[in-house]
Write a protein that holds these residues in place. Structure first.
Motif, PDB file in Angstrom:
ATOM      1  N   GLY A   4       0.500  -1.272   0.292  1.00  0.00           N
ATOM      2  CA  GLY A   4       0.497  -0.173  -0.387  1.00  0.00           C
ATOM      3  C   GLY A   4       0.541   1.069   0.002  1.00  0.00           C
ATOM      4  N   ILE A   5       0.503   2.232   0.655  1.00  0.00           N
ATOM      5  CA  ILE A   5       1.109   3.861   0.118  1.00  0.00           C
ATOM      6  C   ILE A   5       1.582   4.131   1.568  1.00  0.00           C
ATOM      7  N   ASP A  40       4.288   6.462   3.395  1.00  0.00           N
ATOM      8  CA  ASP A  40       5.039   7.528   4.482  1.00  0.00           C
ATOM      9  C   ASP A  40       6.709   6.889   4.603  1.00  0.00           C
ATOM     10  N   SER A  85       2.199   3.891   7.723  1.00  0.00           N
ATOM     11  CA  SER A  85       1.318   3.734   6.413  1.00  0.00           C
ATOM     12  C   SER A  85       0.570   3.975   6.245  1.00  0.00           C
ATOM     13  N   GLN A  91      -2.109   3.993   4.218  1.00  0.00           N
ATOM     14  CA  GLN A  91      -3.694   3.534   3.417  1.00  0.00           C
ATOM     15  C   GLN A  91      -2.641   1.310   2.671  1.00  0.00           C
ATOM     16  N   ASN A 148       7.467   0.585   1.731  1.00  0.00           N
ATOM     17  CA  ASN A 148       6.122   0.221   0.652  1.00  0.00           C
ATOM     18  C   ASN A 148       7.624  -1.751   0.434  1.00  0.00           C
ATOM     19  N   GLY A 169       2.551  -4.244  -7.864  1.00  0.00           N
ATOM     20  CA  GLY A 169       4.152  -2.445  -7.802  1.00  0.00           C
ATOM     21  C   GLY A 169       4.618  -2.720  -8.938  1.00  0.00           C
ATOM     22  N   HIS A 218       6.557   7.652  -3.231  1.00  0.00           N
ATOM     23  CA  HIS A 218       5.682   6.871  -4.272  1.00  0.00           C
ATOM     24  C   HIS A 218       5.855   6.243  -5.358  1.00  0.00           C
ATOM     25  N   GLU A 232       3.299   3.349  -7.964  1.00  0.00           N
ATOM     26  CA  GLU A 232       2.044   2.463  -8.089  1.00  0.00           C
ATOM     27  C   GLU A 232       1.601   2.664 -10.452  1.00  0.00           C
ATOM     28  N   HIS A 249      -1.871   1.742 -10.393  1.00  0.00           N
ATOM     29  CA  HIS A 249      -3.159   2.674 -10.269  1.00  0.00           C
ATOM     30  C   HIS A 249      -3.166   3.268 -11.425  1.00  0.00           C
ATOM     31  N   CYS A 307      -8.855   2.494  -4.917  1.00  0.00           N
ATOM     32  CA  CYS A 307      -8.244   3.629  -4.528  1.00  0.00           C
ATOM     33  C   CYS A 307      -9.549   4.634  -5.247  1.00  0.00           C
TER      34      CYS A 307
END
Length: 307
Positions: free
Chosen positions: A29-30, A32, A38, A40, A68, A99, A115, A118, A121, A133
């Motif tokens: 997931g997403i 930072d 974490s 999302q 990630n 991913g 990020h 991705e 997405h 999403c």
């Protein structure tokens, strides 16, 4: 998080005489990675802004890095896997989601906010199913393992005959991607068609990315590296991806972009997370040594001037 803490305790107790340099976490997931939050987690609607690093740091009093999982896996490939064969490659990971790790000149591209990659997405069909999403027709909503499983359940519910149901004990809620891969290995029509459709979308997305970045190599990971880990039938999906990639990539690149299976398999993400901890520890020690020498030099220079 309880499982993560329990697993970490088990690992630390395995060698209690040696204090580890830190804890590395690769999570879907997403993420930072600067704060270890974490943001999302795929398909878990109430998982938001979980401070994984803080929770583990307080529990174990150790440095913690959280990345990630696909980026961590790509980092592992650079140092310990297929990436040792090339400085320019794409790492495609198909697990619960989709991913991409992009490596250029031996360095993982992480993007402005960390990020990058991705691929799952990117929209491949604006009229396709809604993705978790919020967009319609993302690659992940069409070609990820959960999407493939959902396709199988829908088809069987509409009366399509398939050995998938029998392999799942007659229960549609027991159908998994492993069930479908096994059925495809035995040439079940529904299973093969579902995997071919997913493979075409994945291969097309890879070709588009390869046309932009011109990698020397593509590394397939996650369930795509599954044959060596007991995921019987994974080659049905990988073969279709490779075929579509070679068919749609720029002609001058066709046959010149190697495709390999990750030698690290499902272990790539934890190996990568550990590698990141080691790298950060070495950088910190190096910085301390350099700063120590500067301080010593300054004192010596000052003493000389005073003398």
């Amino acid at each position: 998080m309880e499982q993560v803490v329990h697993t970490t305790k088990t690992l630390l107790n395995h060698d209690p005489m040696n204090r580890p340099a830190g804890i590395g976490v690769g999570i879907s997931g997403i993420v930072d990675s600067r704060t270890g939050v974490s943001i999302q987690f795929p398909y878990v609607s109430d998982w938001r802004e979980v401070h994984v690093a803080d929770l583990l740091r307080k529990q174990f009093d150790l440095p913690v890095v959280v990345w990630n999982d696909v980026q961590a896996a790509a980092q592992a490939e650079i140092r310990h896997g297929a990436g040792r064969l090339s400085d320019d490659f794409l790492y495609l990971h198909v697990g619960k989601g989709i991913g991409l790790g992009v490596v250029a000149n031996g360095v993982l591209l992480r993007g402005h906010l960390g990020h990058a990659g991705e691929l799952g997405h990117t929209v491949v069909d604006p009229n396709g199913p809604i993705c978790h999403c919020g967009n319609f027709g993302c690659l992940e909503s069409i070609a990820s393992p959960p999407a493939i499983v959902a396709g199988a359940i829908d088809a069987i519910g509409r009366g399509v005959q398939s050995s998938i149901l029998a392999r799942a004990g007659g229960r549609t809620d027991a159908i998994t991607i492993a069930t479908i891969l096994e059925a495809a290995r035995e040439n079940d029509r529904l299973a093969v068609n579902l995997l071919n459709t997913a493979g075409d979308h994945l291969g097309q997305a890879l070709a588009n990315t390869a046309n932009v970045l011109n990698p020397e190599m593509v590394v397939l990971g996650g369930i795509l590296a599954g044959e060596q880990e007991g995921w019987v039938g994974a080659s049905v999906l990988t073969d279709r991806i490779i075929r579509k990639l070679n068919h749609t990539i720029l002609p001058i690149l066709a046959g010149k972009t190697r495709v390999v299976i990750s030698p690290l398999g499902p272990s790539a993400a934890p190996i990568g997370a550990a590698t990141i901890v080691i790298d950060q520890t070495l950088r910190r020690l190096f910085s301390e040594v350099v700063n120590g020498r500067r301080t010593a030099f300054t004192h010596a220079h000052h003493a000389t001037q005073v003398g």
